[in-house]
Design an enzyme around this catalytic site. Structure first.
Site, PDB file in Angstrom:
ATOM      1  N   GLN A 129       0.841  -1.197   0.000  1.00 50.05           N
ATOM      2  CA  GLN A 129       0.000   0.000   0.000  1.00 50.05           C
ATOM      3  C   GLN A 129       0.876   1.247   0.000  1.00 50.05           C
ATOM      4  OE1 GLN A 129      -1.820   0.687   3.705  1.00 50.05           O
ATOM      5  NE2 GLN A 129      -3.300   2.188   2.968  1.00 50.05           N
ATOM      6  N   GLY A 130       0.523   2.247  -0.815  1.00 49.96           N
ATOM      7  CA  GLY A 130       1.261   3.511  -0.833  1.00 49.96           C
ATOM      8  C   GLY A 130       0.325   4.677  -0.592  1.00 49.96           C
ATOM      9  N   SER A 132       0.517   6.839   2.907  1.00 46.68           N
ATOM     10  CA  SER A 132       1.225   7.843   3.713  1.00 46.68           C
ATOM     11  C   SER A 132       2.464   8.365   3.008  1.00 46.68           C
ATOM     12  CB  SER A 132       1.675   7.238   5.047  1.00 46.68           C
ATOM     13  OG  SER A 132       0.564   6.893   5.820  1.00 46.68           O
ATOM     14  N   SER A 164       4.293  -1.857   4.173  1.00 46.93           N
ATOM     15  CA  SER A 164       4.800  -3.182   4.532  1.00 46.93           C
ATOM     16  C   SER A 164       4.596  -4.154   3.374  1.00 46.93           C
ATOM     17  CB  SER A 164       4.142  -3.695   5.807  1.00 46.93           C
ATOM     18  OG  SER A 164       2.769  -3.469   5.789  1.00 46.93           O
ATOM     19  N   GLU A 247     -10.034  -2.090   5.713  1.00 48.03           N
ATOM     20  CA  GLU A 247      -8.892  -2.315   6.591  1.00 48.03           C
ATOM     21  C   GLU A 247      -9.370  -2.344   8.042  1.00 48.03           C
ATOM     22  OE1 GLU A 247      -6.202   0.947   7.286  1.00 48.03           O
ATOM     23  OE2 GLU A 247      -4.520  -0.402   7.645  1.00 48.03           O
ATOM     24  N   GLU A 379      -5.511  10.181  18.401  1.00 46.15           N
ATOM     25  CA  GLU A 379      -6.100  11.531  18.421  1.00 46.15           C
ATOM     26  C   GLU A 379      -7.077  11.712  17.257  1.00 46.15           C
ATOM     27  OE1 GLU A 379      -2.923  10.811  18.869  1.00 46.15           O
ATOM     28  OE2 GLU A 379      -2.637  11.462  20.946  1.00 46.15           O
TER      29      GLU A 379
END
Lengths: 396, 372
Positions: A129-130, A132, A164, A247, A379
């Site tokens: 996964q790309g 962030s 990952s 997810e 948060e």
């Protein structure tokens, strides 16, 4: 209300348990056991995934025309629980199964479904996964990786982080900015990037445990054919929300089962560790904290069941499911710290014969600090509860 | 596996919320609490809704529902801070009367308010030893001794009394209008649910259960009370959170609603997470206790421990978010806070309940991993 499995669910659970008992390797990744590494590990996991699939346990809820089994959601839930409890190896591409696959099923073209879904189930193709980026963490919509249209290709340039399974991956689900002039949520496009394409470079990112579970991806003029867009160009944000929803739903159950395993290990540790002449399990403070963690674990289990019961009866998950990751992160952090405290001075040892379980808890405790950051910081999760569920005024 | 609320449960919840909103608005509850307390005769109106007999069999005049439905009501009664004797008459007492159908009928019809007297001066539920003795004194057979922390005692017509007899522990149904009986009010912080001490000097009672039957029955009553109080706590906490959210959306300081400040919103999000965690445990405990499943003791203990803590903390957060007004007697918040604290202290503080859970996890034979 019925807490028990239906007859059909019970039969599925029994079949799965029996199959795992007969087929899963013993002591997989247990502390002290021999551990496969590198290419050998990958080859084993691919073969294992193919067998899991052939036996009828992977792609349970996916449509049969794409290789799935058309089974109810409750079977998938049982699969996640039993896999976690048995300690069997996971499927080789959790991102393919839990994120890329469901996203392609929801938003993909017929050609994409035909091309990509089955090799995910069989473990032949691995996904990463790309999303962030170094400058786009909690504020994902501020991402800067560019996708410029050039004929029938997008040319992708930028940097992704916290990815990952990247080294092994064949494909990456990647979010990039295709229209810098558009408002920030509207200019994004969701792409399938082939990881072997020229211009893709992967570098491991060493984390505080010393392991490198995650990677950085550098993209330099990577050419991606336009047929690799999932959803419409410029509508990548909504597609990404789908990915994140899946997810979260999968993760909620997997994390709860992992906490269950960790708690039973902690109970073993407390029963077998002697401190100041008695079992750690006889210390009233330790006892209180273990019982409290057990209570939270049960709350997570039944919160998952509530959310899934709502999903099965209405098609939408209940809002209570949104607390699971928040509550879990805190519980796992407390649990692993308690293990170190039970170890006493051995908490300082990272491994070797004098360490407790070869330093397992030291790694788990350090790893747990990521729990309240990855997949939505605590948060951000609280603010989502505050604004979307409690309808408090927006804070920004 | 299905934990969703059934259509019957939702109907019951709506009926209860409607009735309580109309008949027990918080202003009326406050005046009952600051006055003489719940009016014994008002119980008839509540029983007429079928609530007193909600889980009693239909041939006894009951509604034939179960403990899961009692807990649905429990949450609504908690939300409203209902000041009447539902906990005592229905949750703590009715199942002990099964062998006395005439008493069940009185209770179900709302004619009789009943409570359970089984705690000593320490307020801790004893496993086998009770503060009251059954036997002979001054050559007169009867029940002798005192019971403490008896909820709704001032309202009650009947008490189920746990006592040590010559043949071991037993439960007796005791009418409270005997001249061998006296009662004393114990002033409570939460005046919506009052406590008393009961003194018996040779009172006569009807035997309900003896020996191990009585012990098992008491354990069941305890688990019922724990799960029900957990449901009440969820109701109390939900209402306290709603009040905090309403206030945070409308109260402005520094030119914006205070709910836009993350120090406020994040605290209320944590309250939501705690309440939903507690609500999940209540569903589990309610279903387990209803089925008298082996895990019901642990499930009920876990639910009461977590839910009462969630309720107390939510009330504290709510008072904080309300600022000065939340600290006044005039504002109703303190009443929710006091009920939450009552629930926390009755039948075991959270740490005492966790000690019971810990024993089941850590003291069993062998090293089998616990997994339920």
């Amino acid at each position: 209300m019925d807490l028990r499995d239906s007859p059909d669910e019970a039969a599925f659970r029994a079949r799965l348990r029996e199959w795992l008992a007969a087929n899963a390797p013993a002591h997989w990744d247990q502390p002290g056991a021999e551990r496969l590494e590198g290419a050998e590990r990958l080859a084993f996991l691919r073969e294992w995934s193919a067998r899991l699939y052939a036996a009828g346990f992977v792609g349970l809820t996916w449509p049969s025309e794409y290789g799935g089994y058309d089974a109810p959601l409750s079977h998938h839930l049982i699969f996640l629980e039993e896999m976690g409890r048995s300690g069997a190896p996971e499927h080789v591409t959790p991102i393919g199964l839990g994120m890329a696959g469901p996203t392609i099923l929801s938003h993909g073209t017929e050609a994409q479904k035909a091309r990509y879904l089955r090799p995910i189930l069989t473990g032949e193709e691995i996904w990463c996964q790309g999303f962030s980026e170094p400058e786009a963490g909690s504020d994902l919509a501020s991402l800067r990786t560019r996708a410029e249209l050039d004929g029938d290709h997008y040319v992708v340039t930028g940097q992704k982080v916290w990815s990952s399974f990247t080294h092994e991956a064949d494909f990456c689900i990647l979010l990039a900015r295709s229209d810098p002039a558009a408002p920030r949520h509207s200019g994004l496009t969701y792409l399938i990037v082939p990881m072997r394409a020229p211009g893709v470079e992967v570098r491991p990112l060493r984390q505080i445990t010393g392991d490198a579970e995650f990677n950085e991806i550098f993209l330099d003029g990577v050419r991606v054919p336009v047929e690799n867009v999932i959803g419409r160009p410029g509508e990548g944000w909504n597609v990404a929300i789908t990915t994140l929803m899946y997810e979260r739903a999968n993760l909620a159950v997997m994390l709860t089962v992992r906490l269950e395993i960790a708690l039973s290990r902690l109970v073993d540790l407390a029963r077998t560790t002697r401190r100041r002449g008695r079992r750690a399990a006889d210390d009233p403070l330790v006892r209180d904290r273990i019982a409290e963690l057990w209570t939270v674990l049960q709350a997570l289990r039944f919160t998952n069941y509530r959310a899934l019961s709502t999903l099965m009866s209405t098609g939408m998950p209940g809002p209570e499911g949104s607390i699971v990751k928040l509550v879990w992160a805190d519980a796992n952090q407390r649990l692993t710290k308690l293990a170190l405290e039970i170890e006493g001075p051995s908490a300082m040892l990272s491994g070797g014969e004098h360490a407790v379980q070869d330093g397992l808890w030291q790694r788990l405790q350090l790893r747990s600090r990521g729990n309240s950051i990855e997949g939505g910081t605590s948060e951000i999760l609280r603010q989502i509860v505050a604004e979307r569920i409690l309808a408090l005024p927006r804070s920004r | 596996m299905d934990l969703s609320e059934t259509a019957e449960e939702s109907m019951l919840r709506e009926q209860a919320r409607e009735f309580l909103r109309a008949r027990y608005p918080i202003q009326r509850v406050a005046s009952i609490a600051d006055g003489a307390g719940f009016d014994r005769h008002a119980w008839q109106e509540v029983a007429a809704l079928g609530w007193a007999g909600i889980s009693a069999p239909e041939d006894a005049g009951g509604a034939g529902l179960g403990f899961v439905e009692e807990c649905v009501l429990g949450e609504e009664l908690g939300r409203a801070l209902f000041p009447g004797p539902f906990l005592t008459t229905v949750v703590l007492t009715l199942p002990a009367l099964t062998g006395a159908p005439d008493l069940v009928k009185e209770v179900v019809a709302g004619e009789t308010v009943a409570t359970l007297a089984w705690l000593g001066p320490s307020g801790e539920p004893g496993a086998t030893r009770f503060p009251i003795g059954a036997g002979l004194a001054q050559d007169r057979p009867g029940l002798y001794g005192s019971a403490w922390f008896v909820p709704d005692l001032a309202l009650a017509d009947l008490a189920v009394v746990a006592a040590e007899g010559p043949a071991g522990p037993g439960l007796w149904a005791v009418r409270l209008d005997q001249d061998t009986i006296s009662r004393q009010d114990l002033p409570t912080v939460d005046t919506t649910r009052r406590l008393g001490a009961l003194f018996l000097e040779g009172a006569l009672g009807r035997a309900l259960a003896q020996g191990s039957d009585a012990e098992r029955l008491l354990e069941h009553l305890r688990d019922r009370a724990l799960a029900f109080l957990a449901a009440e706590a969820v109701g109390v906490a939900s209402r306290a959170l709603e009040m905090a959210v309403e206030h945070a959306r409308t109260r402005e300081q520094f030119g914006r609603p205070i709910g836009a400040f993350q120090a406020v919103s994040q605290s209320l999000a944590d309250a939501y997470a705690e309440i939903e965690s507690a609500r999940s445990l209540v569903r589990w405990a309610a279903a387990s206790v209803a089925a008298r499943a082996p895990e019901s003791a642990r499930a009920a203990a876990a639910a009461k421990a977590l839910a009462s803590e969630a309720a107390v903390r939510t009330c504290e957060r709510s008072i904080q978010v309300h600022g000065g007004i939340g600290f006044t007697w005039e504002h109703p918040l303190h009443r929710y806070y006091k009920r939450a604290q009552w629930i926390q202290a009755f039948l075991g503080w959270p740490a005492e309940l966790r000690a019971r859970i810990a024993a089941s996890l850590l003291d069993g034979p062998g090293d089998e991993n616990e997994r339920v």
